[in-house]
Design an enzyme around this catalytic site. Sequence first.
Site, short mmCIF file in Angstrom:
data_model
loop_
_atom_site.label_atom_id
_atom_site.label_comp_id
_atom_site.label_asym_id
_atom_site.label_seq_id
_atom_site.Cartn_x
_atom_site.Cartn_y
_atom_site.Cartn_z
CG HIS A 75 -2.08 -0.92 1.12
ND1 HIS A 75 -3.24 -0.75 1.82
CD2 HIS A 75 -2.27 -2.01 0.35
CE1 HIS A 75 -4.10 -1.71 1.50
NE2 HIS A 75 -3.52 -2.50 0.61
CE1 TYR A 203 -6.28 3.92 10.70
CE2 TYR A 203 -5.42 4.21 8.48
CZ TYR A 203 -5.36 3.59 9.72
OH TYR A 203 -4.37 2.67 9.97
N PRO A 295 -4.67 0.93 18.58
CG PRO A 295 -6.50 -0.40 18.04
CD PRO A 295 -5.89 0.35 19.16
CE LYS A 299 3.87 3.63 13.25
NZ LYS A 299 3.61 2.91 12.00
CE1 TYR A 387 -1.41 4.16 9.29
CE2 TYR A 387 -0.23 2.90 7.61
CZ TYR A 387 -1.32 3.05 8.45
OH TYR A 387 -2.33 2.11 8.44
P1 RFL Z 1 1.33 -11.20 22.01
O1 RFL Z 1 0.87 -11.30 20.60
O2 RFL Z 1 0.35 -10.85 23.06
O3 RFL Z 1 2.02 -12.60 22.36
C1 RFL Z 1 2.42 -12.94 23.68
C2 RFL Z 1 2.38 -14.44 23.82
O4 RFL Z 1 2.81 -14.79 25.13
C3 RFL Z 1 1.97 -15.80 25.65
N1 RFL Z 1 2.01 -15.73 27.12
C4 RFL Z 1 2.73 -16.58 27.89
N2 RFL Z 1 3.50 -17.62 27.57
C5 RFL Z 1 4.10 -18.28 28.59
N3 RFL Z 1 3.93 -17.95 29.90
C6 RFL Z 1 3.18 -16.90 30.25
N4 RFL Z 1 3.02 -16.59 31.54
C7 RFL Z 1 2.53 -16.17 29.23
N5 RFL Z 1 1.72 -15.09 29.22
C8 RFL Z 1 1.41 -14.84 27.94
C9 RFL Z 1 0.60 -15.48 25.06
O5 RFL Z 1 -0.24 -16.63 25.03
C10 RFL Z 1 0.98 -15.01 23.66
O6 RFL Z 1 1.02 -16.06 22.72
O7 RFL Z 1 2.54 -10.17 22.16
P2 RFL Z 1 3.74 -9.84 21.13
O8 RFL Z 1 4.36 -11.09 20.59
O9 RFL Z 1 4.58 -8.81 21.81
O10 RFL Z 1 3.02 -9.17 19.86
C11 RFL Z 1 2.37 -7.93 19.96
C12 RFL Z 1 1.22 -7.85 18.93
O11 RFL Z 1 0.42 -9.00 19.07
C13 RFL Z 1 0.36 -6.58 19.14
O12 RFL Z 1 1.18 -5.47 19.42
C14 RFL Z 1 -0.49 -6.26 17.88
O13 RFL Z 1 -1.40 -7.26 17.61
C15 RFL Z 1 -1.21 -4.92 18.06
N6 RFL Z 1 -2.10 -4.60 16.93
C16 RFL Z 1 -1.59 -4.07 15.75
N7 RFL Z 1 -0.26 -3.91 15.60
C17 RFL Z 1 0.25 -3.44 14.42
O14 RFL Z 1 1.50 -3.28 14.32
N8 RFL Z 1 -0.55 -3.15 13.33
C18 RFL Z 1 -1.90 -3.31 13.39
O15 RFL Z 1 -2.57 -3.09 12.38
C19 RFL Z 1 -2.47 -3.75 14.65
N9 RFL Z 1 -3.80 -3.92 14.76
C20 RFL Z 1 -3.48 -4.79 17.04
C21 RFL Z 1 -4.31 -4.43 15.93
C22 RFL Z 1 -4.05 -5.34 18.20
C23 RFL Z 1 -5.41 -5.52 18.29
N10 RFL Z 1 -5.92 -6.08 19.51
C24 RFL Z 1 -6.93 -7.04 19.57
C25 RFL Z 1 -5.24 -5.85 20.76
C26 RFL Z 1 -5.68 -4.60 15.98
C27 RFL Z 1 -6.24 -5.12 17.18
C28 RFL Z 1 -7.74 -5.24 17.20
C1 PHB Z 2 -6.15 -4.10 10.69
O1 PHB Z 2 -6.25 -4.39 9.48
O2 PHB Z 2 -6.44 -4.92 11.57
C2 PHB Z 2 -5.72 -2.73 11.09
C3 PHB Z 2 -5.24 -1.87 10.12
C4 PHB Z 2 -4.83 -0.58 10.48
C5 PHB Z 2 -4.91 -0.20 11.80
C6 PHB Z 2 -5.36 -1.09 12.78
C7 PHB Z 2 -5.77 -2.36 12.42
O3 PHB Z 2 -4.53 1.06 12.13
#
Ligand code: RFL
Ligand code: PHB
Length: 392
Positions: A75, A203, A295, A299, A387
Site C-alpha cells: 500500500h 480511516y 491500534p 504500531k 505511518y
Molecule cells: P502477544 O501477541 O500478546 O504474544 C504474547 C504471547 O505470550 C503468551 N504468554 C505466555 N507464555 C508463557 N507464559 C506466560 N506466563 C505467558 N503469558 C502470555 C501469550 O499466550 C501469547 O502467545 O505479544 P507480542 O508477541 O509482543 O506481539 C504484539 C502484537 O500481538 C500486538 O502489538 C499487535 O497485535 C497490536 N495490533 C496491531 N499492531 C500493528 O503493528 N498493526 C496493526 O494493524 C495492529 N492492529 C493490534 C491491531 C491489536 C489488536 N488487539 C486485539 C489488541 C488490531 C487489534 C484489534
Molecule cells: C487491521 O487491518 O487490523 C488494522 C489496520 C490498520 C490499523 C489497525 C488495524 O490502524
Amino acid sequence: MGELSTQVVIIGGGPSGLLLSQLLHVCGIQSVVLERKTKNYVLGRIRAGVLERGLLHLMREAGVADRMEREGFTHDGTLICYGNQMFRVDFKHHTSHSVMVYGQTEVTRDLYEAREKSGGEIVFNVEDVEIHDAKTNAPFVTYKKAGTSHRITCDFVAGCDGFHGISRKTIPQKVRKEYEKVYPFGWLGILSETPPVSHELIYVNSERGFALCSMRNTNLSRYYIQCDLSDRPEDWSDNAFWTELKLRLPPDVASKLVTGPTIEKSIAPLRSFVSEPMRWGQLFLCGDAAHIVPPTGAKGLNTAASDVNYLYRALRQFYETGDTSGIDSYSEVALSRVWKAERFSWWFSSLMHRYPDHSEFDFRIQVAELQFLHGNQAAQQAMAENYVGLPY
Ligand code: RFL
Ligand code: PHB
C-alpha cells in the site's frame, strides 16, 4: 524435574517471541520458546494487519518472507475522511516507502512453520512460568507442563509474553515505572469474507464515531467501529454492525460496501502504556510485554518488531564478539523508538475519534487539525514518515 540448558529462554510464542527465536537461529544462537497456549489458539487471534518496512526487512533476514512477498499487498497511501471531505496521504511520494497489508496471523504462521522446519524448540501449554536469578549471570526459568516441573538454565531471558505476561512483573515494582493512558472507548472489529470496499485503508472521523476499512486479502475484509467500553460483541448483530458502519462512511463509499456474514467479532479496549526499563539484569522485555499502543496507527506489532531487532542485534554482537554495548544500551535505544510510536498512536487516535467528554472547543480544534493535515504537505509528510515506520 526435567533439566535443560540453552542460550536464550524466550517466554511467549506470539510474533515477538517467534521472530526473535528465528532470527537467533539464523545466526546460530540457541533458544527455547515457552508458550502458555496451544499453537491453534495463538494462530486464531485476529490482530494486526499492517506491516512497516522494518518488519518486512526482519522477515527477509529471518528467511521467512517468501509467502509474504507473494501474497501481501503493498500500500502506497491511505485515505482519511472527516465531515464530508476525503483525502489521501501518499506514503510513497512523501517517504519513498510503502507498507504491506499481511495479517499478523500469517506472519505468526510463517514463523511457526520455519521454527518447526529447523527443529526449533517450542513448548506449548506451559504453566506457572517463573524467572529466577535474572540479576546474576546464571538465570534460570522454571515451569510446569502436564503436572511435571521443568527447569531451563540459560544466559538470557527474553520476556515476549504480551501485556498480561509474567516477565514485566518479575522486575521489582520499585525498579519499574509505568506510564498509562486509557481511552474512553473501544474498537469493535469484524472479519468477513467479502471484497474490501477500497483497495487502500480508509480511516474515518464521523460524527457517529471512528470507523476503519481494512482488509486481509481480495475476499477478506476487516472493519472496525469505535464503540462504548460497556458494549459486548454479542450486543452487535451483523446487521447492526453493517448499518452503523455505513452511517459512518461517506455515502459513495457506503453505497459500494459489500456486506455478508461476519466470521469474527471482537472488542478491544484502547490503551497507551509503557513500562521502563526494558532490561533488568539478564531479562529483556520485547513487544506488548513492555508497551501497548491504541491500534489507530497500526504500531503494536511493528513496535514489537523493532524491539526484537535491537535485542537480536545486541545478543548477536555479544555471542560473536563478547561486546556487551548493544545489551547495555538495549533499554534506552528501544524506549526511544517506543515513545515515538506511542506519540504517533496517541496523536492519530486523538485526531480520529469522538471523545464522550470533549467540549465544542475540543471538537473545533480536532476539525482544524484535520483541515491542516488535509491541506498541508509538510503535515502529510510527518504523518507518512511515522505511518511507514521510523528508521531503526
Ligand atoms: P502477544 O501477541 O500478546 O504474544 C504474547 C504471547 O505470550 C503468551 N504468554 C505466555 N507464555 C508463557 N507464559 C506466560 N506466563 C505467558 N503469558 C502470555 C501469550 O499466550 C501469547 O502467545 O505479544 P507480542 O508477541 O509482543 O506481539 C504484539 C502484537 O500481538 C500486538 O502489538 C499487535 O497485535 C497490536 N495490533 C496491531 N499492531 C500493528 O503493528 N498493526 C496493526 O494493524 C495492529 N492492529 C493490534 C491491531 C491489536 C489488536 N488487539 C486485539 C489488541 C488490531 C487489534 C484489534
Ligand atoms: C487491521 O487491518 O487490523 C488494522 C489496520 C490498520 C490499523 C489497525 C488495524 O490502524
